[in-house]
Enzyme design. Structure first.
Site, short mmCIF file in Angstrom:
data_model
loop_
_atom_site.label_atom_id
_atom_site.label_comp_id
_atom_site.label_asym_id
_atom_site.label_seq_id
_atom_site.Cartn_x
_atom_site.Cartn_y
_atom_site.Cartn_z
N ARG A 67 24.87 -28.70 -26.91
CA ARG A 67 26.11 -29.38 -27.28
C ARG A 67 26.51 -28.97 -28.69
NH1 ARG A 67 25.29 -34.00 -28.45
NH2 ARG A 67 23.07 -34.16 -27.99
N TYR A 195 28.12 -24.83 -21.17
CA TYR A 195 26.79 -25.44 -21.24
C TYR A 195 26.79 -26.96 -21.14
CZ TYR A 195 22.01 -26.37 -22.33
OH TYR A 195 20.72 -26.80 -22.22
N GLY A 196 25.91 -27.49 -20.34
CA GLY A 196 25.52 -28.90 -20.31
C GLY A 196 26.61 -29.88 -20.69
N GLY A 197 26.30 -30.71 -21.67
CA GLY A 197 27.17 -31.80 -22.07
C GLY A 197 28.56 -31.35 -22.52
N LYS A 204 28.27 -36.50 -20.72
CA LYS A 204 28.49 -37.19 -21.99
C LYS A 204 29.98 -37.50 -22.21
CE LYS A 204 24.21 -37.52 -22.69
NZ LYS A 204 23.29 -36.55 -23.06
N HIS A 224 23.44 -44.58 -23.81
CA HIS A 224 22.59 -43.39 -23.66
C HIS A 224 21.16 -43.86 -23.38
CE1 HIS A 224 21.23 -39.31 -25.65
NE2 HIS A 224 21.28 -39.24 -24.35
N SER A 246 18.78 -37.59 -28.05
CA SER A 246 18.57 -36.42 -27.20
C SER A 246 17.23 -35.77 -27.50
CB SER A 246 19.69 -35.41 -27.45
OG SER A 246 20.93 -36.03 -27.18
N CYS A 248 14.24 -36.90 -27.09
CA CYS A 248 13.26 -37.80 -27.71
C CYS A 248 12.47 -38.59 -26.67
CB CYS A 248 13.93 -38.73 -28.70
SG CYS A 248 14.51 -37.87 -30.16
N GLY A 249 12.49 -38.15 -25.42
CA GLY A 249 11.54 -38.71 -24.47
C GLY A 249 12.06 -39.64 -23.40
N LYS A 250 13.38 -39.70 -23.15
CA LYS A 250 13.88 -40.60 -22.10
C LYS A 250 13.40 -40.17 -20.71
CE LYS A 250 18.21 -40.18 -23.25
NZ LYS A 250 17.95 -39.32 -24.41
N THR A 251 13.63 -38.89 -20.38
CA THR A 251 13.27 -38.43 -19.03
C THR A 251 11.77 -38.63 -18.80
OG1 THR A 251 15.04 -36.80 -19.11
CG2 THR A 251 13.30 -36.44 -17.48
N ASN A 252 10.98 -38.28 -19.80
CA ASN A 252 9.53 -38.38 -19.63
C ASN A 252 9.07 -39.82 -19.46
OD1 ASN A 252 7.88 -35.69 -19.94
ND2 ASN A 252 9.72 -35.50 -21.18
N ASP A 273 19.16 -40.94 -18.35
CA ASP A 273 20.02 -40.57 -19.49
C ASP A 273 21.18 -41.52 -19.76
OD1 ASP A 273 20.24 -38.45 -21.52
OD2 ASP A 273 22.17 -37.99 -20.61
N ARG A 365 16.73 -26.09 -19.76
CA ARG A 365 16.75 -27.31 -18.93
C ARG A 365 16.66 -27.00 -17.44
NH1 ARG A 365 18.65 -32.40 -21.65
NH2 ARG A 365 18.69 -31.84 -23.85
N GLY A 490 2.01 -40.47 -20.26
CA GLY A 490 1.49 -41.50 -19.35
C GLY A 490 0.84 -42.68 -20.07
N ASN A 492 2.10 -44.12 -22.58
CA ASN A 492 3.15 -45.03 -23.06
C ASN A 492 3.25 -46.29 -22.20
OD1 ASN A 492 3.79 -43.30 -25.16
ND2 ASN A 492 5.39 -42.22 -24.01
P1 GTP Z 1 17.91 -35.56 -23.40
O1 GTP Z 1 17.93 -35.09 -21.99
O2 GTP Z 1 18.28 -34.50 -24.37
O3 GTP Z 1 18.72 -36.79 -23.62
O4 GTP Z 1 16.36 -35.83 -23.78
P2 GTP Z 1 15.29 -36.97 -23.38
O5 GTP Z 1 15.43 -38.12 -24.30
O6 GTP Z 1 15.33 -37.24 -21.94
O7 GTP Z 1 13.90 -36.26 -23.77
P3 GTP Z 1 12.73 -35.69 -22.84
O8 GTP Z 1 12.01 -36.74 -22.06
O9 GTP Z 1 13.25 -34.54 -22.07
O10 GTP Z 1 11.70 -35.15 -23.94
C1 GTP Z 1 12.06 -34.22 -24.92
C2 GTP Z 1 10.84 -33.58 -25.51
O11 GTP Z 1 9.98 -34.56 -26.08
C3 GTP Z 1 10.01 -32.81 -24.49
O12 GTP Z 1 9.61 -31.58 -25.05
C4 GTP Z 1 8.83 -33.69 -24.24
O13 GTP Z 1 7.68 -32.97 -23.88
C5 GTP Z 1 8.66 -34.45 -25.57
N1 GTP Z 1 8.11 -35.82 -25.35
C6 GTP Z 1 8.55 -36.72 -24.42
N2 GTP Z 1 7.80 -37.86 -24.45
C7 GTP Z 1 6.88 -37.68 -25.43
C8 GTP Z 1 5.81 -38.49 -25.94
O14 GTP Z 1 5.55 -39.62 -25.50
N3 GTP Z 1 5.09 -37.95 -26.97
C9 GTP Z 1 5.34 -36.71 -27.47
N4 GTP Z 1 4.57 -36.27 -28.46
N5 GTP Z 1 6.32 -35.91 -26.99
C10 GTP Z 1 7.08 -36.38 -26.00
C1 SPV Z 2 21.62 -34.70 -24.46
O1 SPV Z 2 21.81 -33.81 -25.31
O2 SPV Z 2 21.50 -35.91 -24.77
C2 SPV Z 2 21.51 -34.33 -23.03
C3 SPV Z 2 21.88 -32.96 -22.63
O3 SPV Z 2 21.19 -35.17 -22.21
S1 SPV Z 2 23.59 -32.70 -22.56
O4 SPV Z 2 24.02 -32.75 -21.17
O5 SPV Z 2 23.86 -31.35 -23.08
O6 SPV Z 2 24.28 -33.72 -23.32
MN MN Z 3 20.80 -37.23 -23.22
#
Ligand code: GTP
Ligand code: SPV
Ligand code: MN
Length: 587
Positions: A67, A195-197, A204, A224, A246, A248-252, A273, A365, A490, A492
């Site tokens: 973005r 690209y993406g967003g 977004k 978000h 973005s 910072c770990g939402k998907t995970n 997201d 991604r 895991g 967390n």
């Molecule tokens: P957007 O899609 O950009 O909104 O990102 P998101 O907030 O979904 O982040 P995502 O879960 O994709 O994680 C982003 C990065 O952070 C990845 O490289 C992960 O491996 C890392 N990450 C996620 N959870 C953790 C955690 O609990 N600890 C650490 N050290 N890294 C993490």
């Molecule tokens: C973010 O940047 O927060 C994303 C990827 O989830 S994007 O679709 O590019 O906004």
């Molecule tokens: Mn996002």
């Protein structure tokens, strides 16, 4: 008589002059045709049909990989309405400036019309958008990320209640790239990026920037946020929404495999997201996932960190800007679990060598349908949404913020969200690792003045029966050697369990100036390898560091001038007073 959507599409065609217009129905046959086309013209690279059925790699232009916040504008009539945290242009000026870039932009190209629904197909909270684009990659991505095609046209009928989004790749030059939002007329224009967003306008642009503006007008929230359900041993599920910036770990977090599975704790995914939250008739805060798929960060994803995702994306997935193995044609990225090797082709399509930098782009991604994840909740498409008991804020903070703390009440929680900060990531262009203020993880996504957004949050609390408790987490605190103190992923779930226990009133906490921090024994740490020193550091609240932080937040709030809600100032003062009274709250 042409319907409103037909009229708007005609207008777009007159401006952009495509060779032909195709209305997308969202069918498999249509997708197959697009895939063939994209394989022929190089937009897609085929991956291993055995290990990755119907998966493709797309390499975007190397200048177009994230973005671009500096080229993103909120075009309200007054600058004040957009506020000090958004780039602003007056609507007419923006249109006069950018219309020429759309003029004839689709000559010799096809214009695809993508009708889509945000939110579950039958939900009263869902909304229709229509994007026109000359990018088949955008069509294929929107098909995964939203309910696209015939269902959306049916829902729309002859109504004019849709958000139009005009997108063209243009010439992909950053000099001629603009992502414009007109919240007052609920319109999006995006040119010069694929690209993406920047280009999937349902994401977004609509689901956050336009929707946040609508949400304020209509009394709901567009955030978000990931959505998850924590299943406990008693069979009860606690639903939580979490806002982290973005990458910072939402998907995970939303897809985690719990390390407390034997103890009966499991995490179910609702969304990763974007959450739309409404006060339902029964007074609860109900959330739906605005999207239907995940556009997730590839680097760092492996069988340990995110096994659910590793299963989800072995078929029908688009990979964007990852590397691939030359012989076996499988996607590859840093942190996938295997060492980089000479057989890699990097994200630009060149042979990778150890000296040539990361093989996958740091913001590479995958795009995959949500229901392909084994962790998907059986309630993820409930039309009424899921009832939220906890709201969690968080970010990347190497220092200061403890592993988790609970706000004192709703208003204090809003203040905790408003004072969020995080280190920047590769999800947006610009420097990485720089700390910036990012209230509610919405700095890049709030479609109006953030001071009004804070007020809207304050106003929502009293409208909710049993308003969710608000928490703040930080998985990214580091020790003096720069190593993460908390293993994350895991593990967390242990923090989620503490949060659920707080809601049930059965977990102990220390009352510190910043909020309630777990006592070490209130966290379930069985089977986990963490030293007492690390734990103490993770749970420590250093009053003098926090006093400095409150100065930084006070400075940030100054940019809002008189528009800043009085309650935010009150909270700021109350925190400073509590810090002054307590010298040490940490043990
Ligand atoms: P957007 O899609 O950009 O909104 O990102 P998101 O907030 O979904 O982040 P995502 O879960 O994709 O994680 C982003 C990065 O952070 C990845 O490289 C992960 O491996 C890392 N990450 C996620 N959870 C953790 C955690 O609990 N600890 C650490 N050290 N890294 C993490
Ligand atoms: C973010 O940047 O927060 C994303 C990827 O989830 S994007 O679709 O590019 O906004
Ligand atoms: Mn996002």
């Amino acid at each position: 008589m042409a319907t409103p959507v037909e009229q708007w599409v005609d207008e777009c065609a007159r401006l952009m002059k495509p060779a032909k217009t195709v209305w997308c129905d969202g069918s498999q046959a249509e997708n197959d045709r697009l895939v063939d086309e994209m394989l022929r013209d190089g937009t897609y690279v085929a991956l291993n049909e055995k290990t990755h059925q119907r998966c493709y790699l797309h390499r975007s232009n190397p200048n177009d990989v994230a973005r671009t916040e500096n080229l993103t504008f909120i075009c309200t009539r007054t600058k004040d309405a957009a506020g000090p945290t958004n780039n602003w242009m007056a609507p007419q000026e923006a249109k006069d400036k950018v219309r020429p870039l759309f003029d004839g932009a689709m000559k010799n190209r096809t214009m695809y019309v993508i009708p889509y629904i945000l939110g579950p197909e039958k939900s009263p909270y869902s909304k229709v958008g229509v994007e026109v684009t000359d990018s088949p990659y955008v069509v294929a991505s929107m098909r995964i990320m939203s309910r696209m095609g015939t269902a959306a046209l049916h829902r729309l009928g002859s109504s004019d209640d849709f958000v139009p989004g005009m997108h063209s790749l243009g010439d992909l030059s950053p000099d001629r790239r603009f992502i414009l939002h007109f919240p007052e007329e609920k319109l999006i224009w995006s040119v010069g990026s694929g690209y993406g967003g920047n280009a999937l306008l349902g994401k977004k642009c609509f689901a956050l920037r336009i929707a946040s503006f609508m949400a304020r007008e209509q009394g709901w929230m567009a955030e978000h946020m990931l959505l998850l359900g924590l299943e406990g041993p008693s069979g009860k599920t606690t639903y939580m929404a979490a806002a982290f910036p973005s990458a910072c770990g939402k998907t995970n977090l939303a897809m985690m495999v719990s390390s407390l599975e034997k103890e009966g704790y499991r995490v179910k995914t609702i969304g990763d997201d974007i959450a739309w939250m409404h006060v339902a008739k029964d007074g609860t805060l109900r959330a739906v996932n605005a999207e239907a798929g995940f556009f997730g960060v590839a680097p760092g994803t492996n069988l340990k960190t995110n096994p659910n995702m590793m299963t989800a994306f072995d078929h029908d997935t688009i990979f964007t800007n990852t590397a691939m193995t030359a012989v076996s044609r499988e996607p590859w990225w840093e942190g996938i679990g295997t060492e980089p090797h000479e057989d890699l082709i990097d994200w630009k399509g060149q042979k990778w060598t150890p000296g040539s930098g990361p093989a996958a782009h740091p913001n590479s991604r995958y795009t995959v349908a949500a229901d392909q994840s084994p962790s998907i909740s059986s309630h993820w498409e409930d039309p009424e949404g899921i009832p939220i008991s906890a709201i969690i804020f968080g970010g990347r903070r190497a220092k200061l913020a403890p592993l988790v703390y609970e706000a004192r009440d709703w208003n204090h929680g809003v203040f905790v969200g408003a004072t969020m900060a995080s280190e920047t990531t590769a999800a947006a262009t610009g420097a990485v690792g720089v700390s910036r203020r990012d209230p509610m993880a919405m700095i890049p996504f709030c479609g109006y003045n953030m001071a009004d957004y804070f007020q809207h949050w304050l106003d929502m609390g009293p409208k909710i029966k049993n308003a969710p408790k608000i928490f703040h987490v930080n998985w990214f605190r580091k020790d003096s050697n720069g190593k993460f103190l908390w293993p994350g992923f895991g593990e967390n779930v242990r923090v989620l369990k503490w949060i659920a226990d707080r809601i049930e009133g059965c977990a102990a906490a220390t009352d510190t100036p910043i909020g309630f921090v777990p006592t070490p024994s209130s966290l379930t740490l069985d089977g986990m390898n963490i030293s007492r020193e690390s734990l103490d550091e993770l749970l420590s609240v250093n009053s003098s560091d926090w006093a400095q932080e409150t100065e930084a937040t006070a400075k940030f709030f100054e940019i809002f001038g008189d528009r800043l809600p009085q309650e935010i100032t009150n909270q700021q003062k109350a925190l400073s007073d509590r810090l002054a009274r307590t010298t040490v709250a940490a043990k």
